[in-house]
Design a protein around this motif. Structure first.
Motif, mmCIF file in Angstrom:
data_model
loop_
_atom_site.group_PDB
_atom_site.id
_atom_site.type_symbol
_atom_site.label_atom_id
_atom_site.label_comp_id
_atom_site.label_asym_id
_atom_site.label_seq_id
_atom_site.Cartn_x
_atom_site.Cartn_y
_atom_site.Cartn_z
ATOM 1 N N VAL A 150 0.763 -1.277 -0.232
ATOM 2 C CA VAL A 150 -0.250 -0.112 0.326
ATOM 3 C C VAL A 150 1.140 1.063 -0.325
ATOM 4 C CG1 VAL A 150 -1.904 0.607 1.187
ATOM 5 C CG2 VAL A 150 -1.500 -0.884 1.314
ATOM 6 N N TYR A 151 0.735 2.090 -0.662
ATOM 7 C CA TYR A 151 1.501 2.815 -1.299
ATOM 8 C C TYR A 151 0.452 4.726 -1.395
ATOM 9 C CZ TYR A 151 4.538 6.532 -3.431
ATOM 10 O OH TYR A 151 5.224 7.741 -4.179
ATOM 11 N N GLY A 152 1.090 5.506 -0.128
ATOM 12 C CA GLY A 152 0.928 6.737 -1.148
ATOM 13 C C GLY A 152 0.546 7.625 0.486
ATOM 14 N N LEU A 153 0.206 8.816 0.014
ATOM 15 C CA LEU A 153 -0.026 10.266 1.299
ATOM 16 C C LEU A 153 -1.449 9.699 2.124
ATOM 17 C CD1 LEU A 153 1.507 13.472 -0.092
ATOM 18 C CD2 LEU A 153 2.785 11.730 1.236
ATOM 19 N N MET A 154 -2.295 9.080 1.647
ATOM 20 C CA MET A 154 -3.313 9.398 1.992
ATOM 21 C C MET A 154 -3.833 8.192 1.953
ATOM 22 S SD MET A 154 -4.888 13.397 3.390
ATOM 23 C CE MET A 154 -5.839 12.278 4.060
ATOM 24 N N PRO A 155 -3.941 6.887 2.142
ATOM 25 C CA PRO A 155 -4.776 6.098 1.151
ATOM 26 C C PRO A 155 -5.869 5.341 1.593
ATOM 27 C CG PRO A 155 -3.114 5.264 3.123
ATOM 28 C CD PRO A 155 -2.813 6.461 2.110
ATOM 29 N N ASN A 156 -6.744 4.716 1.640
ATOM 30 C CA ASN A 156 -8.107 4.702 2.038
ATOM 31 C C ASN A 156 -7.727 3.489 2.280
ATOM 32 O OD1 ASN A 156 -10.363 3.550 2.061
ATOM 33 N ND2 ASN A 156 -10.736 3.899 -0.006
ATOM 34 N N LEU A 157 -8.072 4.391 4.319
ATOM 35 C CA LEU A 157 -8.558 3.279 5.436
ATOM 36 C C LEU A 157 -9.751 2.378 5.796
ATOM 37 C CD1 LEU A 157 -7.544 5.609 7.932
ATOM 38 C CD2 LEU A 157 -5.747 4.178 6.672
ATOM 39 N N THR A 158 -10.677 2.599 4.870
ATOM 40 C CA THR A 158 -11.998 1.973 4.702
ATOM 41 C C THR A 158 -11.447 0.682 3.592
ATOM 42 O OG1 THR A 158 -12.870 3.802 4.937
ATOM 43 C CG2 THR A 158 -13.936 1.337 4.086
ATOM 44 N N MET A 159 -11.092 0.571 3.179
ATOM 45 C CA MET A 159 -10.675 -0.121 1.791
ATOM 46 C C MET A 159 -9.623 -1.100 2.549
ATOM 47 S SD MET A 159 -8.790 -0.617 -1.897
ATOM 48 C CE MET A 159 -9.616 0.299 -2.586
ATOM 49 N N LEU A 160 -8.580 -0.393 3.260
ATOM 50 C CA LEU A 160 -7.631 -1.948 3.779
ATOM 51 C C LEU A 160 -8.362 -2.124 4.632
ATOM 52 C CD1 LEU A 160 -4.566 0.813 4.184
ATOM 53 C CD2 LEU A 160 -5.311 -0.023 2.385
ATOM 54 N N ALA A 161 -9.407 -1.762 6.074
ATOM 55 C CA ALA A 161 -9.428 -2.540 6.628
ATOM 56 C C ALA A 161 -9.991 -3.516 5.881
ATOM 57 C CB ALA A 161 -10.360 -1.951 7.385
ATOM 58 N N ASN A 162 -10.435 -3.725 4.855
ATOM 59 C CA ASN A 162 -11.400 -4.752 4.282
ATOM 60 C C ASN A 162 -10.388 -5.920 3.332
ATOM 61 O OD1 ASN A 162 -14.210 -3.852 5.570
ATOM 62 N ND2 ASN A 162 -14.226 -2.769 3.860
ATOM 63 N N LEU A 163 -9.604 -5.350 3.738
ATOM 64 C CA LEU A 163 -8.035 -6.906 2.960
ATOM 65 C C LEU A 163 -8.202 -7.413 3.735
ATOM 66 C CD1 LEU A 163 -5.325 -4.501 2.034
ATOM 67 C CD2 LEU A 163 -6.858 -5.138 0.666
ATOM 68 N N PRO A 164 -8.702 -8.809 3.136
ATOM 69 C CA PRO A 164 -8.161 -9.806 3.582
ATOM 70 C C PRO A 164 -7.058 -10.075 5.031
ATOM 71 C CG PRO A 164 -7.900 -10.091 1.181
ATOM 72 C CD PRO A 164 -7.714 -9.061 1.316
ATOM 73 N N PRO A 165 -7.225 -10.452 5.580
ATOM 74 C CA PRO A 165 -6.359 -10.242 7.473
ATOM 75 C C PRO A 165 -5.135 -11.541 7.116
ATOM 76 C CG PRO A 165 -8.362 -11.531 7.930
ATOM 77 C CD PRO A 165 -8.980 -11.009 6.361
#
Length: 372
Positions: A150-165
């Protein structure tokens, strides 16, 4: 060898036997086993030619791929392999920005180049996903990825929370929970370049930041704007470094104006920089600490259009060390970060080639002509 008629017959050599191996009937799908049989090699060797090219000599891999093309074999079935092994050999890179921006931005494209280099060498596929385009969840194509960068100044935290753990994740240029990260020390690097710039004390120093505020702001940051916390954007660390240098030189950071740019592009920078450069001479900054080379180069271009002399009328610093800042005149004073190396290391971590732990890359202070 002679025949009964006395004529000499050539003994079948390896090439003759190879050519006589029948091509599978077109009525069924050609398989990896078919290709291995034609080449008289193991199925594992054929699989490596497609999935782990680093395990084979270039000559052998070329021979396998040429024969595969000749008989119409396109490679192992990705879905079947994924079901069989539990691995897709896909690494998804989730970008905070749009795909168009990321591919055109010099820093982001260098990082992606470094990632792709490592993935190519180990037979993995790179999948790019924009956090801006997929606001709530990753697309189905990315859900089967073996890992995520995951790369960038302000990534989408909602999307990241839904990644396969259960899948590994490496964060680049931001902090996310307990995930391993790849960074440069932004505060230390910004402090170093500010200390250099302040060896000649300015009368009117100013800062041009990049995505520093909670609310959208493309202009001067005033009292109604709240700054983002440092864990949300690396440019907040850069501001901390600048301010530490101001304090040490007896400059009150609260008296140093800050302008904010929402996106690191020429088009977005222009109105902000025009506002600064068109101030009356006695209010116009004589030192601009810019949080990216793109911002600094836009300042340089617009200042020259107005007949301002650099560095006599205004000194300028950047951050990133992109090539453009070093091949145009005057050369930009900046901090160079090796974005290709950053991408290589992130990819090596996600593939298990490096420890999954925080990693800090070194930066280099480049003294150019814009702030000698």
């Amino acid at each position: 060898m002679e025949t009964s008629g006395g004529a000499t017959a050539l003994a079948p050599d390896h090439a003759t036997l190879y050519m006589e191996t029948p091509v599978p009937s077109s009525s069924r799908r050609i398989t990896l086993k078919d290709l291995a049989a034609r080449l008289d090699i193991s199925t594992a060797t054929v699989s490596n030619a497609f999935n782990r090219p680093d395990q084979l000599s270039p000559a052998l891999r070329d021979r396998i791929l040429r024969e595969a093309k000749a008989i119409g074999y396109s490679g192992p079935d990705a879905k079947a392999r994924s079901l069989r092994t539990g691995r897709s050999r896909i690494i998804a890179v989730i970008l905070a920005e749009s795909l168009t921006y990321s591919l055109n931005d010099a820093v982001a494209s260098e990082l992606l180049s470094g990632i792709a280099e490592v993935l190519d060498a180990h037979g993995h596929t790179l999948l790019l996903v924009s956090g801006r385009q997929h606001s709530n969840r990753i697309p189905d194509s990315a859900s089967m990825a073996d890992g995520f960068i995951v790369y960038g100044l302000m990534p989408n935290l909602t999307m990241l929370a839904n990644l396969p753990p259960q899948r590994p994740l490496v964060a680049v240029d931001f902090e996310f929970e307990d995930c391993p990260t790849v960074h440069v020390d932004n505060e230390k690097a910004s402090y170093a370049i500010a200390c250099h710039a302040l060896t000649v004390l300015p009368q009117r120093p100013a800062v041009i930041g990049l995505r520093l505020t909670e609310q959208a702001c493309n202009g001067r940051i005033t009292a109604e704007y709240r700054l983002l916390a440092a864990e949300y954007t690396i440019t907040r660390h850069r501001l901390i470094g600048f301010r530490r240098a101001f304090v040490e030189r007896g400059i009150d950071p609260a008296q140093v104006p800050i302008w904010n740019v929402e996106e690191n592009t020429f088009t977005t920078c222009v109105p902000v920089i025009k506002e600064i450069l068109d101030l009356p001479k006695d209010q116009r900054p004589d030192l601009l600490l810019c949080m990216s080379d793109r911002i600094a180069l836009t300042v340089l271009t617009l200042a020259e259009q107005r007949g301002l002399r650099i560095p006599e009328d205004m000194r300028i610093t950047g951050f990133d060390g992109i090539a453009e800042g070093q091949y145009r005149a005057p050369h930009l004073t900046t901090v160079r970060q090796d974005s290709v190396a950053k991408g290589r290391f992130a990819a090596s971590m996600i593939l298990g080639k490096e420890p999954m732990a925080p990693h800090w890359l070194k930066t280099e202070l480049i003294i150019g002509e814009t702030c000698p």
